[in-house]
Design a protein around this motif. Structure first.
Motif, PDB file in Angstrom:
ATOM      1  N   ASP A  36      17.716  -5.044   3.749  1.00  0.00           N
ATOM      2  CA  ASP A  36      17.781  -5.066   2.286  1.00  0.00           C
ATOM      3  C   ASP A  36      17.142  -6.339   1.743  1.00  0.00           C
ATOM      4  OD1 ASP A  36      19.033  -2.631   1.998  1.00  0.00           O
ATOM      5  OD2 ASP A  36      21.054  -3.462   1.776  1.00  0.00           O
ATOM      6  N   ARG A  37      16.449  -6.206   0.620  1.00  0.00           N
ATOM      7  CA  ARG A  37      15.880  -7.353  -0.097  1.00  0.00           C
ATOM      8  C   ARG A  37      16.911  -7.841  -1.111  1.00  0.00           C
ATOM      9  NH1 ARG A  37      10.267  -7.397  -0.998  1.00  0.00           N
ATOM     10  NH2 ARG A  37      10.582  -7.176  -3.242  1.00  0.00           N
ATOM     11  N   VAL A  38      17.148  -9.144  -1.140  1.00  0.00           N
ATOM     12  CA  VAL A  38      18.199  -9.659  -2.016  1.00  0.00           C
ATOM     13  C   VAL A  38      17.761 -10.948  -2.716  1.00  0.00           C
ATOM     14  CG1 VAL A  38      20.096  -8.670  -0.672  1.00  0.00           C
ATOM     15  CG2 VAL A  38      19.291 -10.984  -0.136  1.00  0.00           C
ATOM     16  N   GLY A  39      18.303 -11.138  -3.902  1.00  0.00           N
ATOM     17  CA  GLY A  39      18.269 -12.420  -4.569  1.00  0.00           C
ATOM     18  C   GLY A  39      19.667 -13.004  -4.483  1.00  0.00           C
ATOM     19  N   ILE A  40      19.780 -14.320  -4.501  1.00  0.00           N
ATOM     20  CA  ILE A  40      21.073 -14.975  -4.335  1.00  0.00           C
ATOM     21  C   ILE A  40      21.354 -15.842  -5.556  1.00  0.00           C
ATOM     22  CG2 ILE A  40      22.543 -16.299  -2.768  1.00  0.00           C
ATOM     23  CD1 ILE A  40      20.283 -15.981  -0.656  1.00  0.00           C
ATOM     24  N   SER A  41      22.600 -15.779  -6.046  1.00  0.00           N
ATOM     25  CA  SER A  41      22.971 -16.540  -7.222  1.00  0.00           C
ATOM     26  C   SER A  41      24.142 -17.463  -6.912  1.00  0.00           C
ATOM     27  CB  SER A  41      23.295 -15.597  -8.384  1.00  0.00           C
ATOM     28  OG  SER A  41      23.355 -16.303  -9.602  1.00  0.00           O
TER      29      SER A  41
ATOM     30  N   ALA B  73       9.383 -14.095  -3.979  1.00  0.00           N
ATOM     31  CA  ALA B  73       9.179 -15.463  -4.462  1.00  0.00           C
ATOM     32  C   ALA B  73       9.303 -15.527  -5.983  1.00  0.00           C
ATOM     33  CB  ALA B  73       7.817 -15.989  -4.018  1.00  0.00           C
ATOM     34  N   VAL B  74       9.042 -14.429  -6.664  1.00  0.00           N
ATOM     35  CA  VAL B  74       9.245 -14.360  -8.113  1.00  0.00           C
ATOM     36  C   VAL B  74      10.718 -14.132  -8.429  1.00  0.00           C
ATOM     37  CG1 VAL B  74       8.686 -13.051 -10.215  1.00  0.00           C
ATOM     38  CG2 VAL B  74       6.894 -13.569  -8.537  1.00  0.00           C
ATOM     39  N   VAL B  75      11.398 -13.417  -7.568  1.00  0.00           N
ATOM     40  CA  VAL B  75      12.825 -13.136  -7.760  1.00  0.00           C
ATOM     41  C   VAL B  75      13.664 -14.401  -7.606  1.00  0.00           C
ATOM     42  CG1 VAL B  75      14.831 -11.951  -6.746  1.00  0.00           C
ATOM     43  CG2 VAL B  75      12.666 -10.725  -7.044  1.00  0.00           C
ATOM     44  N   ALA B  76      13.304 -15.263  -6.653  1.00  0.00           N
ATOM     45  CA  ALA B  76      14.152 -16.392  -6.265  1.00  0.00           C
ATOM     46  C   ALA B  76      14.670 -17.229  -7.437  1.00  0.00           C
ATOM     47  CB  ALA B  76      13.413 -17.268  -5.247  1.00  0.00           C
TER      48      ALA B  76
ATOM     49  N   GLY C  74      19.331 -26.394  -2.260  1.00  0.00           N
ATOM     50  CA  GLY C  74      18.655 -25.133  -2.552  1.00  0.00           C
ATOM     51  C   GLY C  74      19.643 -24.098  -3.042  1.00  0.00           C
ATOM     52  N   HIS C  75      19.383 -23.541  -4.244  1.00  0.00           N
ATOM     53  CA  HIS C  75      20.333 -22.558  -4.789  1.00  0.00           C
ATOM     54  C   HIS C  75      19.645 -21.473  -5.607  1.00  0.00           C
ATOM     55  CE1 HIS C  75      19.786 -25.503  -8.008  1.00  0.00           C
ATOM     56  NE2 HIS C  75      20.253 -24.614  -8.868  1.00  0.00           N
ATOM     57  N   GLU C  76      18.356 -21.263  -5.349  1.00  0.00           N
ATOM     58  CA  GLU C  76      17.626 -20.163  -5.979  1.00  0.00           C
ATOM     59  C   GLU C  76      16.901 -19.384  -4.887  1.00  0.00           C
ATOM     60  OE1 GLU C  76      16.663 -21.995 -10.418  1.00  0.00           O
ATOM     61  OE2 GLU C  76      15.071 -22.010  -8.913  1.00  0.00           O
ATOM     62  N   GLY C  77      17.683 -18.862  -3.966  1.00  0.00           N
ATOM     63  CA  GLY C  77      17.102 -18.211  -2.804  1.00  0.00           C
ATOM     64  C   GLY C  77      16.913 -16.711  -2.962  1.00  0.00           C
ATOM     65  N   ALA C  78      15.982 -16.174  -2.170  1.00  0.00           N
ATOM     66  CA  ALA C  78      15.772 -14.727  -2.071  1.00  0.00           C
ATOM     67  C   ALA C  78      15.254 -14.434  -0.671  1.00  0.00           C
ATOM     68  CB  ALA C  78      14.780 -14.231  -3.121  1.00  0.00           C
ATOM     69  N   GLY C  79      15.611 -13.284  -0.142  1.00  0.00           N
ATOM     70  CA  GLY C  79      15.165 -12.990   1.208  1.00  0.00           C
ATOM     71  C   GLY C  79      15.566 -11.614   1.685  1.00  0.00           C
ATOM     72  N   ILE C  80      15.625 -11.479   3.009  1.00  0.00           N
ATOM     73  CA  ILE C  80      15.888 -10.198   3.669  1.00  0.00           C
ATOM     74  C   ILE C  80      17.185 -10.306   4.469  1.00  0.00           C
ATOM     75  CG2 ILE C  80      14.967  -8.426   5.198  1.00  0.00           C
ATOM     76  CD1 ILE C  80      13.148  -8.958   2.837  1.00  0.00           C
ATOM     77  N   VAL C  81      18.047  -9.325   4.321  1.00  0.00           N
ATOM     78  CA  VAL C  81      19.291  -9.303   5.087  1.00  0.00           C
ATOM     79  C   VAL C  81      18.984  -9.048   6.558  1.00  0.00           C
ATOM     80  CG1 VAL C  81      21.516  -8.150   5.427  1.00  0.00           C
ATOM     81  CG2 VAL C  81      20.638  -8.517   3.107  1.00  0.00           C
TER      82      VAL C  81
ATOM     83  N   ALA D  44      11.951 -17.154   0.059  1.00  0.00           N
ATOM     84  CA  ALA D  44      11.516 -18.116  -0.952  1.00  0.00           C
ATOM     85  C   ALA D  44      12.728 -18.737  -1.624  1.00  0.00           C
ATOM     86  CB  ALA D  44      10.626 -17.443  -1.995  1.00  0.00           C
ATOM     87  N   SER D  45      12.513 -19.930  -2.165  1.00  0.00           N
ATOM     88  CA  SER D  45      13.570 -20.599  -2.922  1.00  0.00           C
ATOM     89  C   SER D  45      12.945 -21.437  -4.025  1.00  0.00           C
ATOM     90  CB  SER D  45      14.419 -21.492  -2.013  1.00  0.00           C
ATOM     91  OG  SER D  45      15.457 -22.128  -2.756  1.00  0.00           O
ATOM     92  N   GLY D  46      13.473 -21.302  -5.223  1.00  0.00           N
ATOM     93  CA  GLY D  46      13.027 -22.147  -6.315  1.00  0.00           C
ATOM     94  C   GLY D  46      13.601 -23.546  -6.185  1.00  0.00           C
ATOM     95  N   ILE D  47      12.890 -24.517  -6.742  1.00  0.00           N
ATOM     96  CA  ILE D  47      13.397 -25.886  -6.837  1.00  0.00           C
ATOM     97  C   ILE D  47      13.882 -26.090  -8.263  1.00  0.00           C
ATOM     98  CG2 ILE D  47      12.824 -28.327  -6.698  1.00  0.00           C
ATOM     99  CD1 ILE D  47      10.712 -27.689  -4.661  1.00  0.00           C
ATOM    100  N   CYS D  48      15.127 -26.507  -8.400  1.00  0.00           N
ATOM    101  CA  CYS D  48      15.758 -26.663  -9.714  1.00  0.00           C
ATOM    102  C   CYS D  48      16.122 -28.125  -9.930  1.00  0.00           C
ATOM    103  CB  CYS D  48      17.008 -25.775  -9.780  1.00  0.00           C
ATOM    104  SG  CYS D  48      17.964 -25.900 -11.302  1.00  0.00           S
ATOM    105  N   HIS D  49      16.190 -28.547 -11.185  1.00  0.00           N
ATOM    106  CA  HIS D  49      16.578 -29.927 -11.481  1.00  0.00           C
ATOM    107  C   HIS D  49      18.001 -30.221 -11.028  1.00  0.00           C
ATOM    108  CE1 HIS D  49      12.943 -31.211 -13.453  1.00  0.00           C
ATOM    109  NE2 HIS D  49      12.965 -30.174 -14.273  1.00  0.00           N
ATOM    110  N   THR D  50      18.810 -29.187 -10.876  1.00  0.00           N
ATOM    111  CA  THR D  50      20.158 -29.404 -10.366  1.00  0.00           C
ATOM    112  C   THR D  50      20.117 -29.899  -8.925  1.00  0.00           C
ATOM    113  OG1 THR D  50      20.991 -27.664 -11.825  1.00  0.00           O
ATOM    114  CG2 THR D  50      22.427 -28.348 -10.025  1.00  0.00           C
ATOM    115  N   ASP D  51      19.152 -29.426  -8.138  1.00  0.00           N
ATOM    116  CA  ASP D  51      18.985 -29.954  -6.784  1.00  0.00           C
ATOM    117  C   ASP D  51      18.716 -31.457  -6.837  1.00  0.00           C
ATOM    118  OD1 ASP D  51      19.084 -27.431  -5.230  1.00  0.00           O
ATOM    119  OD2 ASP D  51      17.243 -26.965  -6.301  1.00  0.00           O
ATOM    120  N   GLU D  52      17.869 -31.851  -7.774  1.00  0.00           N
ATOM    121  CA  GLU D  52      17.530 -33.270  -7.893  1.00  0.00           C
ATOM    122  C   GLU D  52      18.721 -34.079  -8.402  1.00  0.00           C
ATOM    123  OE1 GLU D  52      13.730 -35.946  -9.394  1.00  0.00           O
ATOM    124  OE2 GLU D  52      13.918 -33.844  -9.993  1.00  0.00           O
ATOM    125  N   ALA D  53      19.516 -33.471  -9.295  1.00  0.00           N
ATOM    126  CA  ALA D  53      20.708 -34.158  -9.795  1.00  0.00           C
ATOM    127  C   ALA D  53      21.688 -34.451  -8.665  1.00  0.00           C
ATOM    128  CB  ALA D  53      21.378 -33.326 -10.880  1.00  0.00           C
ATOM    129  N   VAL D  54      21.775 -33.528  -7.713  1.00  0.00           N
ATOM    130  CA  VAL D  54      22.639 -33.755  -6.554  1.00  0.00           C
ATOM    131  C   VAL D  54      21.986 -34.726  -5.582  1.00  0.00           C
ATOM    132  CG1 VAL D  54      23.675 -32.656  -4.534  1.00  0.00           C
ATOM    133  CG2 VAL D  54      23.829 -31.551  -6.771  1.00  0.00           C
TER     134      VAL D  54
END
Length: 360
Positions: free
Chosen positions: A73-78, A154-157, A52-59, A28-38
């Protein structure tokens, strides 16, 4: 994607993870206004790019030298940082001296990209992850292991940017005194996260300022003690001061709008010796320093990514979430990956606060 154009889903080449990197299957990945700014180049990033910069997934795979993560491993990405400058060596990653070059320059920390078109042309990486994709190569320093199997990724992302920015502005930077007052301008993801954090911090008054009645109602559910609809008052600063407990303004304010005039109003919300935090990408602003800032001993500060050390801060927020103290899932609406443009449009129209894409 190119400037101002809708997102297009297409096949690209992704390199294998190199030393210190992991391959993540994005869930999953959140959509952020920063994506739109770019997307519209308000914040310049070399295009074409995979955003896309609010990702989460499986290694799925680990590169040489990776010790913190393993396959499965389950991970969130920052956000990305260089890990070598003087600020990074002080664990102040949020003010990495190479932060803008790495996150917005289209490169990984080593100066290269892992993304290419099928005919071999380089594509820009975004925030060291480019999570509007099914897979991403990420430096291990920018990923956070999610220890709880019962938490939806999807909540973590969205925690990787918007949520930690709002919550961190309160809990990490302002650290409001118990019983103090705060006004939050903007009831999007960042603002709502700040409101929830202010309740955790024990603020006696939390004023939510916005223009969407539905969002203002949710703000009260999440912790706001008072609301002010900017569309229903002639003098917004005067109204916030009237509502404030002191009658002369609040101790703290946070502007999440990224609009110059709103930043000026947020500064005006403050009582004597108050602090205003700006977290949004904002253009030019003009104000009288004596009358609106220095003369009342106020502070105006910029905060990046909530002054967060993600590997430490995100697990704390997850713990608050699991205890019911930080109900961030109430902000979210979920969309399939192929509906990315519809999800972004719904967010822009105010139909949802945080649009989150599910990749599977």
């Amino acid at each position: 994607m190119q400037r101002g154009e809708p997102f297009v889903i297409q096949d690209v080449e992704l390199d294998e993870p190199q030393s210190g990197e992991i391959l993540v299957r994005i869930v999953a990945s959140g959509i952020c206004h920063t994506d739109e700014a770019v997307q519209h180049q308000f914040i310049p990033t070399p295009l074409p790019a995979v955003l896309g910069h609010e990702g989460a997934g499986i290694v799925e795979k680990v590169g040489e030298g990776v010790t913190e993560f393993k396959k499965g491993d389950r991970v969130g990405i920052s956000f990305a940082f260089c890990n070598t400058c003087t600020n990074c060596r002080k664990a102040r990653y949020f003010v990495c001296k190479n932060l803008n070059r790495i996150n917005f320059g289209g490169i990984q920390p080593d100066g290269t990209t892992r993304l290419h078109t099928l005919d071999g042309k380089d594509l820009s990486t975004f925030f060291g992850q480019s999570s509007f994709a099914q897979y991403a190569v990420v430096n291990q320093n920018h990923a956070v292991k999610i220890e709880y199997d019962d938490v939806d990724l999807a909540v973590v992302a969205p925690m990787g940017c918007g949520i930690q920015t709002g919550a961190g502005a309160v809990l990490n930077r302002l650290r409001p005194e118990f019983g103090s007052s705060i006004a939050v301008y903007g009831c999007g993801t960042v603002g709502m996260s700040a409101i929830m954090a202010a309740r955790i911090a024990g603020c006696s008054q939390i004023i939510a300022v916005g223009g969407n009645e539905k969002s203002l109602e949710l703000a009260k559910e999440l912790g706001a003690t008072d609301t002010v609809n900017r569309k229903k008052v002639d003098d917004l600063v005067k109204e916030v001061k009237r509502v404030s407990l002191s009658g002369n303004g609040v101790n703290y304010s946070i502007d999440t709008t990224g609009v110059g005039n709103c930043v000026r109003q947020s500064l005006g919300f403050l009582d004597f010796d108050g602090t205003c935090v700006v977290v949004g990408a904002t253009g030019d602003i003009s104000f009288n320093v004596q009358n609106e800032l220095m003369g009342d001993g106020k502070s105006l500060v910029g905060v990046i990514e909530g002054d967060s050390i993600p590997k430490l801060f995100l697990p704390k927020l997850l713990d608050y979430y699991r205890k019911g103290l930080f109900p961030m899932d109430k902000l979210m609406a979920f969309y399939p990956f192929e509906s990315i443009n519809e999800a972004q449009a719904a967010s822009d129209r105010g139909e949802c606060i945080k649009a989150v894409l599910r990749m599977e």
